[in-house]
Design an enzyme around this catalytic site. Sequence first.
Site, PDB file in Angstrom:
ATOM      1  N   TYR A   1      -1.245   5.978 115.652  1.00  0.00           N
ATOM      2  CA  TYR A   1      -1.570   4.759 116.409  1.00  0.00           C
ATOM      3  C   TYR A   1      -0.300   4.088 116.925  1.00  0.00           C
ATOM      4  O   TYR A   1      -0.140   3.861 118.133  1.00  0.00           O
ATOM      5  CB  TYR A   1      -2.358   3.801 115.520  1.00  0.00           C
ATOM      6  CG  TYR A   1      -2.656   2.470 116.169  1.00  0.00           C
ATOM      7  CD1 TYR A   1      -3.389   2.398 117.342  1.00  0.00           C
ATOM      8  CD2 TYR A   1      -2.198   1.282 115.603  1.00  0.00           C
ATOM      9  CE1 TYR A   1      -3.664   1.171 117.949  1.00  0.00           C
ATOM     10  CE2 TYR A   1      -2.477   0.058 116.187  1.00  0.00           C
ATOM     11  CZ  TYR A   1      -3.203   0.011 117.366  1.00  0.00           C
ATOM     12  OH  TYR A   1      -3.467  -1.206 117.955  1.00  0.00           O
ATOM     13  N   ALA A   2       0.620   3.776 116.031  1.00  0.00           N
ATOM     14  CA  ALA A   2       1.848   3.108 116.447  1.00  0.00           C
ATOM     15  C   ALA A   2       2.665   4.000 117.376  1.00  0.00           C
ATOM     16  O   ALA A   2       3.241   3.525 118.362  1.00  0.00           O
ATOM     17  CB  ALA A   2       2.675   2.716 115.228  1.00  0.00           C
TER      18      ALA A   2
END
Length: 250
Positions: free
Chosen positions: A157-158
């Site tokens: 995600y990041a």
Amino acid sequence: MALAGQVALITGGVKNLGADIAFQLASVGAHLALHYHSVSSKADATKIEGELKQKYPNVKVAFYQGDLTKAAAVDKLFQEVLGDFGKINIVINTIGKVLKKPITEISEEEYDSMFAINSKTAFFILKDGAKHVSDGGKIITIVTALLGAFTGYYTSYAGSKAAADIVSRGVAKELQGRQISVNAVAPGPMDTPFFYPQESPEAVEFHKANGMGGRLTQTSDIAPLVRFLCTEGSWITGQTLFANGGYTTR
């Protein structure tokens, strides 16, 4: 009415943060082109249409459905909005997908999905925005405060949001000559239905404890900031604004 007569395209614009941004921009006169991903969100589009027409009868609103993980679909969206409104002054991209898993458990399919939604979609929205947004316009991408956090389990995600963040900054430099401001906004963990499936009750309390006032970020914390970037804050460009109640210090 600072944005009277201007046209704002908001991806993911019929619920949660996208819907709050739509109301914020309508409140200062912007006409709205609201995208939603799947036919299951049709009811959300109908609901927000009625609410916007009742509250802001002079604001024109149109809706567009589509999966934007293909460049052709992004091109089609921009062409349809241009056909309906004749111009695009503002683009707000709220599209995102969250996955919380140890890296050792992330499959290739999950990786591909995360980067298609969070990175590829953002890239081609920025590309079409660079081509079609009118001079003096605004482009804003929603990323994540996890870009400023040293944390595990959110690697895909990041990482995928980091790519969108870097591309946004590069596009800002490319569009300076046309006075188009390009920024990213990085909220903390937001109190929306997308957040809770990833987290245990203990993790939810941990996230709350790290925010000012012991709470999660609300969409109502972020939408006025987006409106500001589209109005008085137009001198800001090439920046990532971390709005997370102190969840991270970056």
